[in-house]
Design a protein around this motif. Structure first.
Motif, PDB file in Angstrom:
ATOM      1  N   CYS A  51       7.346   5.030   2.300  1.00  0.00           N
ATOM      2  CA  CYS A  51       7.952   5.879   1.452  1.00  0.00           C
ATOM      3  C   CYS A  51       8.628   7.143   2.200  1.00  0.00           C
ATOM      4  O   CYS A  51       8.186   7.671   3.371  1.00  0.00           O
ATOM      5  N   GLU A  52       9.952   7.249   1.735  1.00  0.00           N
ATOM      6  CA  GLU A  52      10.807   8.568   2.541  1.00  0.00           C
ATOM      7  C   GLU A  52      10.480   9.585   2.124  1.00  0.00           C
ATOM      8  O   GLU A  52      11.045  10.555   2.675  1.00  0.00           O
ATOM      9  N   ARG A  53       9.782   9.742   1.141  1.00  0.00           N
ATOM     10  CA  ARG A  53       9.565  11.380   0.432  1.00  0.00           C
ATOM     11  C   ARG A  53       7.943  11.614   1.210  1.00  0.00           C
ATOM     12  O   ARG A  53       8.080  12.668   1.787  1.00  0.00           O
ATOM     13  N   CYS A  54       7.118  10.892   1.078  1.00  0.00           N
ATOM     14  CA  CYS A  54       5.729  11.516   1.334  1.00  0.00           C
ATOM     15  C   CYS A  54       4.930  10.568   2.626  1.00  0.00           C
ATOM     16  O   CYS A  54       4.204  11.169   2.988  1.00  0.00           O
ATOM     17  N   GLY A  55       5.600   9.608   3.200  1.00  0.00           N
ATOM     18  CA  GLY A  55       5.234   8.973   4.202  1.00  0.00           C
ATOM     19  C   GLY A  55       4.203   7.939   4.027  1.00  0.00           C
ATOM     20  O   GLY A  55       3.461   7.283   4.825  1.00  0.00           O
ATOM     21  N   ARG A  56       3.826   7.716   2.639  1.00  0.00           N
ATOM     22  CA  ARG A  56       3.167   6.542   2.309  1.00  0.00           C
ATOM     23  C   ARG A  56       3.485   5.444   2.807  1.00  0.00           C
ATOM     24  O   ARG A  56       4.663   5.162   2.851  1.00  0.00           O
ATOM     25  N   THR A  57       2.211   4.608   3.298  1.00  0.00           N
ATOM     26  CA  THR A  57       2.825   3.345   4.066  1.00  0.00           C
ATOM     27  C   THR A  57       1.878   2.177   3.401  1.00  0.00           C
ATOM     28  O   THR A  57       0.703   2.499   3.377  1.00  0.00           O
ATOM     29  N   GLU A 115      -7.325   6.704   9.369  1.00  0.00           N
ATOM     30  CA  GLU A 115      -6.814   7.486   7.878  1.00  0.00           C
ATOM     31  C   GLU A 115      -6.134   6.802   7.157  1.00  0.00           C
ATOM     32  O   GLU A 115      -5.040   6.015   7.669  1.00  0.00           O
ATOM     33  N   ARG A 116      -6.126   6.736   5.921  1.00  0.00           N
ATOM     34  CA  ARG A 116      -5.309   6.190   4.802  1.00  0.00           C
ATOM     35  C   ARG A 116      -3.988   6.868   4.774  1.00  0.00           C
ATOM     36  O   ARG A 116      -4.089   8.029   4.126  1.00  0.00           O
ATOM     37  N   LEU A 117      -2.952   6.044   5.044  1.00  0.00           N
ATOM     38  CA  LEU A 117      -1.774   6.634   4.792  1.00  0.00           C
ATOM     39  C   LEU A 117      -1.088   6.588   3.336  1.00  0.00           C
ATOM     40  O   LEU A 117      -0.022   5.876   3.002  1.00  0.00           O
ATOM     41  N   SER A 118      -1.827   7.275   2.454  1.00  0.00           N
ATOM     42  CA  SER A 118      -1.678   6.962   1.156  1.00  0.00           C
ATOM     43  C   SER A 118      -0.683   8.098   0.484  1.00  0.00           C
ATOM     44  O   SER A 118      -0.243   8.096  -0.847  1.00  0.00           O
ATOM     45  N   VAL A 177      -2.420   0.224   0.712  1.00  0.00           N
ATOM     46  CA  VAL A 177      -2.069   1.231   1.824  1.00  0.00           C
ATOM     47  C   VAL A 177      -2.788   0.897   3.282  1.00  0.00           C
ATOM     48  O   VAL A 177      -3.812   0.157   3.267  1.00  0.00           O
ATOM     49  N   VAL A 178      -1.896   1.344   4.035  1.00  0.00           N
ATOM     50  CA  VAL A 178      -2.141   1.094   5.428  1.00  0.00           C
ATOM     51  C   VAL A 178      -3.079   2.385   6.023  1.00  0.00           C
ATOM     52  O   VAL A 178      -3.200   3.233   5.428  1.00  0.00           O
TER      53      VAL A 178
END
Ligand SMILES: [Zn+2]
Length: 61
Positions: free
Chosen positions: A12-18, A36-39, A30-31
């Protein structure tokens, strides 16, 4: 310099969720990185970096 973004991964280009694509479940997962979950932000209207026409041959503007 061209960065190759695998179509089986999205960020996500907004919040960094991967997320990565899970073949077994057929869904995005979610990665986890360094335990740490990059949610990202649960209220974010995610803007995935693979949205629209994904074209690995096209270099970024
Ligand atoms: Zn987001």
């Amino acid at each position: 310099m061209t960065t190759i973004v695998p179509p089986r991964e999205r960020e996500c280009e907004r919040c960094g969720r991967t997320d990565v694509w899970n073949d077994d479940s057929g869904t995005w997962a979610v990665v986890e990185r360094d335990g740490e979950r990059l949610s990202g932000d649960p209220f974010c209207l995610h803007e995935w970096d693979i949205n629209g026409a994904y074209n690995p041959l096209e270099e970024g503007a």
